[in-house]
Design a protein around this motif. Structure first.
Motif, PDB file in Angstrom:
ATOM      1  N   ARG A 104     120.332  -5.212  -3.128  1.00 20.21           N
ATOM      2  CA  ARG A 104     121.167  -4.945  -4.301  1.00 20.21           C
ATOM      3  C   ARG A 104     122.619  -5.284  -3.966  1.00 20.21           C
ATOM      4  O   ARG A 104     123.058  -5.079  -2.846  1.00 20.21           O
ATOM      5  CB  ARG A 104     121.066  -3.463  -4.695  1.00 20.21           C
ATOM      6  N   ASP A 105     123.343  -5.824  -4.963  1.00 22.67           N
ATOM      7  CA  ASP A 105     124.788  -5.980  -4.811  1.00 22.67           C
ATOM      8  C   ASP A 105     125.408  -4.665  -5.240  1.00 22.67           C
ATOM      9  O   ASP A 105     125.332  -4.289  -6.412  1.00 22.67           O
ATOM     10  CB  ASP A 105     125.300  -7.131  -5.676  1.00 22.67           C
ATOM     11  N   TRP A 106     125.993  -3.969  -4.285  1.00 19.54           N
ATOM     12  CA  TRP A 106     126.422  -2.588  -4.559  1.00 19.54           C
ATOM     13  C   TRP A 106     127.513  -2.519  -5.627  1.00 19.54           C
ATOM     14  O   TRP A 106     127.555  -1.569  -6.415  1.00 19.54           O
ATOM     15  CB  TRP A 106     126.864  -1.917  -3.247  1.00 19.54           C
ATOM     16  N   ALA A 107     128.379  -3.549  -5.678  1.00 17.19           N
ATOM     17  CA  ALA A 107     129.458  -3.536  -6.673  1.00 17.19           C
ATOM     18  C   ALA A 107     128.908  -3.697  -8.091  1.00 17.19           C
ATOM     19  O   ALA A 107     129.484  -3.197  -9.052  1.00 17.19           O
ATOM     20  CB  ALA A 107     130.463  -4.647  -6.361  1.00 17.19           C
ATOM     21  N   GLN A 108     127.743  -4.398  -8.201  1.00 16.84           N
ATOM     22  CA  GLN A 108     127.105  -4.573  -9.514  1.00 16.84           C
ATOM     23  C   GLN A 108     126.239  -3.358  -9.859  1.00 16.84           C
ATOM     24  O   GLN A 108     125.919  -3.118 -11.019  1.00 16.84           O
ATOM     25  CB  GLN A 108     126.183  -5.806  -9.500  1.00 16.84           C
ATOM     26  N   THR A 109     125.852  -2.623  -8.831  1.00 20.25           N
ATOM     27  CA  THR A 109     124.878  -1.553  -9.011  1.00 20.25           C
ATOM     28  C   THR A 109     125.533  -0.244  -9.434  1.00 20.25           C
ATOM     29  O   THR A 109     125.000   0.497 -10.265  1.00 20.25           O
ATOM     30  CB  THR A 109     124.086  -1.335  -7.687  1.00 20.25           C
ATOM     31  N   THR A 110     126.685   0.083  -8.859  1.00 22.75           N
ATOM     32  CA  THR A 110     127.279   1.407  -9.072  1.00 22.75           C
ATOM     33  C   THR A 110     128.799   1.360  -8.968  1.00 22.75           C
ATOM     34  O   THR A 110     129.351   0.572  -8.200  1.00 22.75           O
ATOM     35  CB  THR A 110     126.716   2.430  -8.051  1.00 22.75           C
ATOM     36  N   LYS A 111     129.456   2.238  -9.726  1.00 23.27           N
ATOM     37  CA  LYS A 111     130.931   2.280  -9.691  1.00 23.27           C
ATOM     38  C   LYS A 111     131.454   3.254  -8.631  1.00 23.27           C
ATOM     39  O   LYS A 111     132.543   3.082  -8.110  1.00 23.27           O
ATOM     40  CB  LYS A 111     131.464   2.714 -11.061  1.00 23.27           C
ATOM     41  N   ASP A 112     130.689   4.310  -8.344  1.00 24.21           N
ATOM     42  CA  ASP A 112     131.175   5.338  -7.401  1.00 24.21           C
ATOM     43  C   ASP A 112     130.460   5.261  -6.054  1.00 24.21           C
ATOM     44  O   ASP A 112     130.566   6.176  -5.242  1.00 24.21           O
ATOM     45  CB  ASP A 112     131.049   6.738  -8.014  1.00 24.21           C
ATOM     46  N   THR A 113     129.726   4.195  -5.834  1.00 25.46           N
ATOM     47  CA  THR A 113     128.915   3.906  -4.634  1.00 25.46           C
ATOM     48  C   THR A 113     127.640   4.752  -4.566  1.00 25.46           C
ATOM     49  O   THR A 113     126.794   4.522  -3.701  1.00 25.46           O
ATOM     50  CB  THR A 113     129.648   4.032  -3.254  1.00 25.46           C
ATOM     51  N   GLY A 114     127.492   5.721  -5.465  1.00 24.68           N
ATOM     52  CA  GLY A 114     126.291   6.558  -5.454  1.00 24.68           C
ATOM     53  C   GLY A 114     125.212   5.983  -6.362  1.00 24.68           C
ATOM     54  O   GLY A 114     125.507   5.273  -7.330  1.00 24.68           O
ATOM     55  N   VAL A 115     123.964   6.285  -6.037  1.00 28.64           N
ATOM     56  CA  VAL A 115     122.831   5.977  -6.922  1.00 28.64           C
ATOM     57  C   VAL A 115     122.037   7.276  -7.054  1.00 28.64           C
ATOM     58  O   VAL A 115     121.329   7.682  -6.120  1.00 28.64           O
ATOM     59  CB  VAL A 115     121.952   4.841  -6.366  1.00 28.64           C
ATOM     60  N   GLY A 116     122.201   7.936  -8.176  1.00 27.49           N
ATOM     61  CA  GLY A 116     121.605   9.258  -8.368  1.00 27.49           C
ATOM     62  C   GLY A 116     122.701  10.309  -8.501  1.00 27.49           C
ATOM     63  O   GLY A 116     123.681  10.288  -7.755  1.00 27.49           O
ATOM     64  N   ASN A 117     122.511  11.217  -9.480  1.00 34.05           N
ATOM     65  CA  ASN A 117     123.556  12.206  -9.776  1.00 34.05           C
ATOM     66  C   ASN A 117     123.464  13.406  -8.824  1.00 34.05           C
ATOM     67  O   ASN A 117     122.431  14.063  -8.757  1.00 34.05           O
ATOM     68  CB  ASN A 117     123.388  12.680 -11.228  1.00 34.05           C
ATOM     69  N   PRO A 118     124.550  13.697  -8.091  1.00 29.33           N
ATOM     70  CA  PRO A 118     124.498  14.787  -7.099  1.00 29.33           C
ATOM     71  C   PRO A 118     124.871  16.158  -7.674  1.00 29.33           C
ATOM     72  O   PRO A 118     124.848  17.153  -6.960  1.00 29.33           O
ATOM     73  CB  PRO A 118     125.573  14.354  -6.092  1.00 29.33           C
ATOM     74  N   LYS A 119     125.203  16.229  -8.978  1.00 27.87           N
ATOM     75  CA  LYS A 119     125.888  17.443  -9.455  1.00 27.87           C
ATOM     76  C   LYS A 119     125.020  18.696  -9.508  1.00 27.87           C
ATOM     77  O   LYS A 119     125.535  19.805  -9.562  1.00 27.87           O
ATOM     78  CB  LYS A 119     126.562  17.151 -10.796  1.00 27.87           C
ATOM     79  N   LYS A 120     123.696  18.527  -9.467  1.00 32.75           N
ATOM     80  CA  LYS A 120     122.826  19.718  -9.452  1.00 32.75           C
ATOM     81  C   LYS A 120     122.485  20.166  -8.029  1.00 32.75           C
ATOM     82  O   LYS A 120     121.593  20.995  -7.826  1.00 32.75           O
ATOM     83  CB  LYS A 120     121.537  19.428 -10.225  1.00 32.75           C
ATOM     84  N   ALA A 121     123.190  19.615  -7.039  1.00 37.02           N
ATOM     85  CA  ALA A 121     122.870  19.943  -5.638  1.00 37.02           C
ATOM     86  C   ALA A 121     123.291  21.365  -5.289  1.00 37.02           C
ATOM     87  O   ALA A 121     124.355  21.829  -5.715  1.00 37.02           O
ATOM     88  CB  ALA A 121     123.577  18.960  -4.707  1.00 37.02           C
ATOM     89  N   THR A 122     122.445  22.048  -4.519  1.00 38.85           N
ATOM     90  CA  THR A 122     122.789  23.369  -3.966  1.00 38.85           C
ATOM     91  C   THR A 122     122.296  23.445  -2.522  1.00 38.85           C
ATOM     92  O   THR A 122     121.333  22.761  -2.146  1.00 38.85           O
ATOM     93  CB  THR A 122     122.131  24.529  -4.746  1.00 38.85           C
ATOM     94  N   ALA A 123     122.904  24.339  -1.760  1.00 33.91           N
ATOM     95  CA  ALA A 123     122.479  24.556  -0.375  1.00 33.91           C
ATOM     96  C   ALA A 123     121.068  25.139  -0.331  1.00 33.91           C
ATOM     97  O   ALA A 123     120.297  24.838   0.588  1.00 33.91           O
ATOM     98  CB  ALA A 123     123.453  25.491   0.329  1.00 33.91           C
ATOM     99  N   GLU A 124     120.719  25.957  -1.322  1.00 36.44           N
ATOM    100  CA  GLU A 124     119.392  26.603  -1.333  1.00 36.44           C
ATOM    101  C   GLU A 124     118.288  25.549  -1.446  1.00 36.44           C
ATOM    102  O   GLU A 124     117.268  25.620  -0.761  1.00 36.44           O
ATOM    103  CB  GLU A 124     119.274  27.594  -2.507  1.00 36.44           C
TER     104      GLU A 124
END
Ligand SMILES: [Zn+2]
Length: 252
Positions: A205-225
């Protein structure tokens, strides 16, 4: 923290009288992980998983030495242009691996487990090359992040790079290194050619074409548990493998 199973802190005074069954080599990468995780996330994860596995395998009578983590991974076009992202060629990686194997062989240590933390790394060809040249030396590789199906532990369907899985595990092991407020949503673009999306064919994949924030997948629901629950399940599998690999003279 001192451990005779972690070469970063171990002292020869303790090591010289020990019999080690194998070495574990954490191997990651140096690359942006969305906006909120450390560049060396993949190496930190691989090290943490390796340390925990070595400590737990010791309870089964196995002595495994965790070697210093290697932060040199394979990168994609479009990612390598970002500051301080380091691409290590296959040539460099096999040279590092060969030198480690040569050293261990001279010390009578004939088993190496690579703990891979980076999805873009691929050791299979290198391991075949080295094992053919070094009969009797066994190399195995564990990609800790792909042992168990993510859907059993995490909510996001797309979770590939700097997403919910990696963020949960970082919150579990190193919460002080995560700034979730900074995270992008990890939105990604597919290829326009269907066969590359449905896996008829592969291209990097060309990362610049693939994503704007370098991530693939939303991390916002992450928890330590979530990270803790997932790592406990993964760790059971890894500790069993480390134990079996250490205590069997051959793979068959
Ligand atoms: Zn990663």
């Amino acid at each position: 923290m001192y451990s005779k199973f972690d070469i970063t802190t171990a002292r020869y005074g303790d090591v010289k009288d020990m019999h080690y069954h194998l070495a574990i080599l954490p191997w990651g990468s140096t690359e942006p992980h969305n906006l909120h995780l450390p560049y060396c996330t993949d190496m930190l994860h691989a090290q943490a998983v390796a340390f925990e596995a070595a400590e737990k395998a010791a309870m089964n009578g196995v002595n495994a030495m965790v070697l210093p983590g290697i932060p040199l991974g394979s990168q994609n076009p479009g990612q390598i242009e970002l500051p301080f992202c380091i691409h290590a060629s296959q040539r460099t990686q096999i040279a590092v691996l060969e030198d480690i194997v040569e050293s261990l062989k001279k010390q009578g240590i004939n088993k190496l487990l690579i703990m891979n933390g980076h999805g873009g790394n691929n050791f299979k060809g290198m391991i075949r090359d080295i094992m053919i040249k070094n009969p009797g030396f066994l190399i195995t590789v564990v990609a800790w992040f792909s042992i168990l199906p993510l859907k059993d532990f995490f909510e996001e369907k797309i979770d590939d790079h700097g997403g919910e899985q990696e963020t949960c595990v970082m919150l579990h092991y190193y919460p002080e290194l995560v700034n979730l407020n900074q995270a992008g949503d990890g939105h990604h673009n597919d290829f326009k050619i269907e066969g590359l999306n449905d896996k008829t064919a592969w291209a990097p994949r060309d990362w610049a074409q693939t994503t704007k924030d370098t991530g693939v997948g939303n991390p916002k629901k992450a928890t330590a548990e979530k990270g803790k629950r997932y790592i406990e399940a993964v760790m059971d599998r890894i500790v069993k493998f480390v134990t079996d690999f250490a205590l069997n003279d051959s793979l068959y």
